[in-house]
Design an enzyme around this catalytic site. Structure first.
Site, PDB file in Angstrom:
ATOM      1  N   GLN A   1       0.839 -10.971  -3.722  1.00 55.51           N
ATOM      2  CA  GLN A   1      -0.562 -10.561  -3.772  1.00 55.51           C
ATOM      3  C   GLN A   1      -0.915 -10.019  -5.145  1.00 55.51           C
ATOM      4  O   GLN A   1      -0.096  -9.360  -5.779  1.00 55.51           O
ATOM      5  CB  GLN A   1      -0.809  -9.441  -2.756  1.00 55.51           C
ATOM      6  CG  GLN A   1      -0.577  -9.849  -1.320  1.00 55.51           C
ATOM      7  CD  GLN A   1      -0.760  -8.663  -0.401  1.00 55.51           C
ATOM      8  OE1 GLN A   1      -0.071  -7.650  -0.516  1.00 55.51           O
ATOM      9  NE2 GLN A   1      -1.704  -8.772   0.517  1.00 55.51           N
TER      10      GLN A   1
ATOM     11  N   LYS B   1     -15.629  -3.514   4.680  1.00 55.78           N
ATOM     12  CA  LYS B   1     -15.065  -4.317   3.606  1.00 55.78           C
ATOM     13  C   LYS B   1     -16.061  -5.353   3.117  1.00 55.78           C
ATOM     14  O   LYS B   1     -17.064  -5.653   3.765  1.00 55.78           O
ATOM     15  CB  LYS B   1     -13.800  -5.035   4.092  1.00 55.78           C
ATOM     16  CG  LYS B   1     -14.072  -6.089   5.143  1.00 55.78           C
ATOM     17  CD  LYS B   1     -12.839  -6.963   5.401  1.00 55.78           C
ATOM     18  CE  LYS B   1     -13.114  -7.926   6.562  1.00 55.78           C
ATOM     19  NZ  LYS B   1     -12.017  -8.849   6.808  1.00 55.78           N
TER      20      LYS B   1
ATOM     21  N   HIS C   1      -4.664  -0.848  -5.508  1.00 57.62           N
ATOM     22  CA  HIS C   1      -5.216   0.229  -4.699  1.00 57.62           C
ATOM     23  C   HIS C   1      -5.906   1.198  -5.622  1.00 57.62           C
ATOM     24  O   HIS C   1      -5.328   1.637  -6.606  1.00 57.62           O
ATOM     25  CB  HIS C   1      -4.114   0.890  -3.876  1.00 57.62           C
ATOM     26  CG  HIS C   1      -3.549  -0.042  -2.862  1.00 57.62           C
ATOM     27  ND1 HIS C   1      -2.472  -0.852  -3.135  1.00 57.62           N
ATOM     28  CD2 HIS C   1      -3.964  -0.358  -1.616  1.00 57.62           C
ATOM     29  CE1 HIS C   1      -2.235  -1.611  -2.061  1.00 57.62           C
ATOM     30  NE2 HIS C   1      -3.117  -1.345  -1.139  1.00 57.62           N
TER      31      HIS C   1
ATOM     32  N   HIS D   1      -8.444  -0.922  -0.960  1.00 59.26           N
ATOM     33  CA  HIS D   1      -7.455  -2.002  -1.130  1.00 59.26           C
ATOM     34  C   HIS D   1      -8.237  -3.183  -1.660  1.00 59.26           C
ATOM     35  O   HIS D   1      -9.296  -3.504  -1.119  1.00 59.26           O
ATOM     36  CB  HIS D   1      -6.881  -2.482   0.195  1.00 59.26           C
ATOM     37  CG  HIS D   1      -6.314  -1.439   1.085  1.00 59.26           C
ATOM     38  ND1 HIS D   1      -4.963  -1.292   1.260  1.00 59.26           N
ATOM     39  CD2 HIS D   1      -6.895  -0.517   1.878  1.00 59.26           C
ATOM     40  CE1 HIS D   1      -4.745  -0.325   2.132  1.00 59.26           C
ATOM     41  NE2 HIS D   1      -5.899   0.160   2.530  1.00 59.26           N
TER      42      HIS D   1
ATOM     43  N   ARG E   1       5.868 -11.833   5.475  1.00 60.74           N
ATOM     44  CA  ARG E   1       5.332 -11.621   6.821  1.00 60.74           C
ATOM     45  C   ARG E   1       5.804 -12.761   7.710  1.00 60.74           C
ATOM     46  O   ARG E   1       5.662 -13.928   7.342  1.00 60.74           O
ATOM     47  CB  ARG E   1       3.796 -11.591   6.788  1.00 60.74           C
ATOM     48  CG  ARG E   1       3.278 -10.459   5.911  1.00 60.74           C
ATOM     49  CD  ARG E   1       1.776 -10.447   5.842  1.00 60.74           C
ATOM     50  NE  ARG E   1       1.336  -9.389   4.931  1.00 60.74           N
ATOM     51  CZ  ARG E   1       0.069  -9.111   4.651  1.00 60.74           C
ATOM     52  NH1 ARG E   1      -0.893  -9.821   5.234  1.00 60.74           N
ATOM     53  NH2 ARG E   1      -0.241  -8.156   3.819  1.00 60.74           N
TER      54      ARG E   1
ATOM     55  N   CYS F   1       0.786  -1.239   0.000  1.00 57.32           N
ATOM     56  CA  CYS F   1       0.000   0.000   0.000  1.00 57.32           C
ATOM     57  C   CYS F   1       0.820   1.294   0.000  1.00 57.32           C
ATOM     58  O   CYS F   1       0.555   2.174  -0.834  1.00 57.32           O
ATOM     59  CB  CYS F   1      -0.980   0.056   1.164  1.00 57.32           C
ATOM     60  SG  CYS F   1      -1.445  -1.509   1.869  1.00 57.32           S
TER      61      CYS F   1
ATOM     62  N   ASP G   1      -2.441  -7.382  -5.931  1.00 55.51           N
ATOM     63  CA  ASP G   1      -2.816  -6.257  -5.089  1.00 55.51           C
ATOM     64  C   ASP G   1      -3.113  -5.032  -5.933  1.00 55.51           C
ATOM     65  O   ASP G   1      -2.374  -4.724  -6.858  1.00 55.51           O
ATOM     66  CB  ASP G   1      -1.623  -5.959  -4.161  1.00 55.51           C
ATOM     67  CG  ASP G   1      -2.047  -5.225  -2.908  1.00 55.51           C
ATOM     68  OD1 ASP G   1      -3.252  -5.042  -2.709  1.00 55.51           O
ATOM     69  OD2 ASP G   1      -1.142  -4.850  -2.135  1.00 55.51           O
TER      70      ASP G   1
END
Length: 644
Positions: free
Chosen positions: A377, A465, A381, A511, A359, A330, A379
């Site tokens: 990911q 979400k 945004h 996200h 992680r 992010c 991912d």
RNA sequence: GCCCCGGUAGCUCAGCUCGGUUAGAGCGCCGCCUUGGUAAGGCGGAGGCCGCGGGUUCGAAUCCCGCCCGGGGCUCCA
């Protein structure tokens, strides 16, 4: 007059003052429902109640009762064999039941489990009546204290009720709300599955209990079928199938736990998936970005993650400055956005990255590809204005559905996590922000025609979400897509745009990861298909099998044709018998085999064998290519102009 | 992270209880023979730090301790 409905739909007139059990055919039911309440079959029918519905194993309540009584039988068996064992709790679960015992520091051996199972069979054989008894809570406390059942006493002391129920079967007595089967003999086929440990009430500060899991069914056949299905699920475990098909491995003793190395065939599939994702995202108006794998920890101090996420980050120091490996993408995407002043005309801006993050997950939660320490990911945004939020959510959901269907998933379950309106102080953003955002999420789902469940109070402090779960080929549910609104990061990073009225305003940030993690998704896909990937994903789409070495020349010509048509094909070396090589290829789960022998060399055809369908006969190579063109291609490239 | 169980050939596993010949099997791999038509042709061979480290012992795959890794759970998953 009270009606009594049997599981087969027949209705009887119930006699008042007699138990249900006395009035129904022997063993035709397990438990009954009266006015929405579950009761034992030994319950005495009273005047003035509604229809009594007798339930059997085909109903969820019937199964739950069956397994609940089974858990009592388990506890009774353990108390007989281990009189010092202290009882914890023993509920029915989604599949089967368990019971927790405090053994004073020891644990059950596999032999113990066999003995327990044997003792359970004896208890079933004894066909003990299961009797409900109600008593004052104080009396129950005395009873269980006298038996030394400290955990039962603890539970009782925390209860609000004045009157509690206990169930007795033979010498065994347990605190239990019920209901239960009328006799232990109702349990016909049972199996003790395994034992493990669990903390009393799930808290690691509490004593360790030994948890024994079991399953039971009304017939041996059902038990057998269940055990076979368990075996099937075990056999398609991605941690077994993946290395078997040479797709990936996780040599944790050499590289550390939770890390994946992708072998050539797995990498091929992954690349097909990633290329597909990138093309589709570009088509849907996303921009592709890249960001570094490391940055100053300061970046995550700004985002606010560091303070409570630090233990999960890989942190290291260089020349006195603290760096970290990125646990999320992010902040980088925000920096792309913030590289210049943005106008409302540029919004929504959608930044997409296949972002690999690390992680430091606690070792106990790691689970193959499904929970790894390093993963990528899909991912993105999205920075948008409030006005465009709803439409943007709609587009994300639409894209999500397209992707899931492309990968062969048809069934979805959607949840919205909202704030708890009673505690607005625990959340970031105004009431107006939350209401508008939650309305946008719901409205988008309604327009899409999705059913959804609202989980009030489940939202993170920074925004509501949408979660999408999907159901795989053997009925398991997987949480995959998350579409998360964020009121927090735009404020922390001061992410703004200049609106039509000339004022600077804070963006709304979305996200979203649709597959979630490529690794995890790959693992789920592998189990979903049990390794039999559809043609467009198969690492080797076609294998050419020459019958004998003299057919190799023609086989090579065919291979060249396939390769230049963009098909992932390879060539068998013609060593060993054809039968043996077909078997090998089948075990490798290669979808199409082309056999080339004398007949094919002569006629210029290929003999096509499709996995799962067997020999399809011979056809011209051109016909073969035309026939399968569409299927070889990723879904987004089908039906287009591409030709071989 | 905590609890329980486990780690022997590339894979699946036996041997460990009760320490004692050169640690075995099937599959796979390699070689030779076989030239084969839709799920296993034959013969032979190589392959082991018995997870790592320490201890007990004349002697350890086997017993004890520590660590690493895996599995089953608990918990966590902004």
């Amino acid at each position: 007059m009270v009606k009594l409905r049997l599981p087969d739909g027949r209705e009887l007139e119930a006699k008042i003052g007699e138990s249900i059990l006395e009035q129904i055919p022997p063993e035709s039911g397990l438990v009954a429902k009266v006015d929405g309440r579950l009761v034992d079959l030994t319950w005495i029918v009273r005047e003035g109640v509604g229809t009594i519905e007798v339930l059997n194993f085909n109903s969820p309540e019937g199964r739950e009762t069956y397994w609940h009584t089974s858990s009592h039988i388990l506890a009774q068996a353990v108390k007989r064999l281990f009189p010092d064992a202290k009882l914890g709790i023993g509920p029915a679960i989604e599949e089967g039941f368990f019971y927790d015992f405090d053994l004073g520091g020891r644990s059950f051996s596999p032999e113990d489990l066999e003995r327990i199972e044997g003792e359970m069979r004896s208890i079933v054989e004894e066909n003990l009546p299961v009797v409900r008894e109600e008593m004052e809570r104080e009396e129950a406390i005395k009873l269980f204290r006298s038996m030394g059942e400290v955990y039962k006493v603890e539970l009782l002391e925390e209860m609000d009720e004045d009157v509690v129920s206990v169930y007795r079967q033979g010498e065994f007595v347990d605190l239990c709300r019920g209901p239960h089967l009328p006799y232990t003999g109702y349990v016909k086929a049972l199996k003790v599955l395994h034992a493990s440990s669990a903390y009393w009430r799930g808290d690691e500060r509490n004593p360790v209990m030994q948890r024994v899991y079991g399953i039971s069914f009304p017939t041996e056949e059902e038990l057998k079928r269940y055990l076979k299905m368990r075996e099937e699920a075990r056999k398609r475990d991605h941690r077994i199938v993946g290395p078997q098909l040479d797709l990936f491995s996780m040599p944790s003793e050499l590289i550390g736990p939770g890390l994946v190395i992708w072998h050539p065939k797995g990498a091929r599939i992954r690349r097909v998936i990633e290329d597909f994702l990138v093309r589709v995202h570009l088509k849907w108006g996303y921009e592709l970005v890249y960001s570094p794998h490391i940055a100053y920890t300061n970046l995550w101090r700004t985002s606010g993650h560091l303070s409570y996420y630090r233990d999960f980050m890989y942190v290291f120091e260089k020349e006195g400055i603290e760096h970290a490996v990125k646990p999320m993408n992010c902040p980088f995407h925000i920096l792309v956005y913030k590289s210049k002043r943005r106008s409302y005309r540029e919004l929504p801006m959608r930044l997409f990255e296949l972002g690999t993050v690390y992680r430091y997950e606690r070792s106990g939660v790691l689970h193959g590809l499904l929970r790894a320490r390093g993963f990528t990911q899909d991912d993105a945004h999205i920075f948008t204005t409030p006005e465009k939020l709803e439409e943007e959510i709609f587009r994300v959901i639409e894209l999500d559905e397209y992707l899931m269907r492309s990968f062969g998933f048809e069934e979805f379950k959607v949840e919205i996590s909202t704030w708890d309106p009673r505690h607005p102080e625990e959340y970031m953003g105004s009431e107006e922000d939350w209401n508008r955002a939650q309305y946008a999420l719901e409205e988008a789902l309604r327009k899409k025609g999705y059913e959804y469940e609202v989980m009030e109070g489940e939202a993170a402090f920074y925004g509501p979400k949408i979660d999408v779960k999907l159901v795989d080929s053997i009925g398991r549910e997987w949480q995959l897509s998350t579409i998360q609104l964020d009121f927090n990061l735009p404020k922390r990073f001061n992410v703004t745009y200049v609106d039509a009225d000339g004022n600077e305003k804070t963006v709304i940030m979305i996200h979203r990861a649709l597959l979630g993690s490529i690794e995890r998704f790959f693992g789920i896909l592998l189990e979903h298909y049990a390794g039999n990937f559809p043609l467009w994903l198969a690492p080797v789409q076609v294998r050419i099998l020459p019958v004998a070495e003299r057919h190799l020349d023609r086989a090579r010509e065919v291979l060249d044709r396939l390769l230049s048509a963009g098909i992932r094909a390879d060539l068998d070396d013609a060593r060993g018998t054809l039968g043996y090589r077909i078997r090998e290829s089948e075990l490798e789960k290669i979808p199409i085999l082309l056999v080339i022998g004398d007949r094919e060399v002569e006629s210029g055809k290929v003999a096509v064998r499709r996995k799962g369908k067997g020999n399809l006969g011979s056809m011209d190579l051109d016909v073969f290519l035309r026939e399968f063109t569409e299927e070889f291609l990723p879904p987004d490239l089908r039906g287009g102009s591409s030709t071989f």
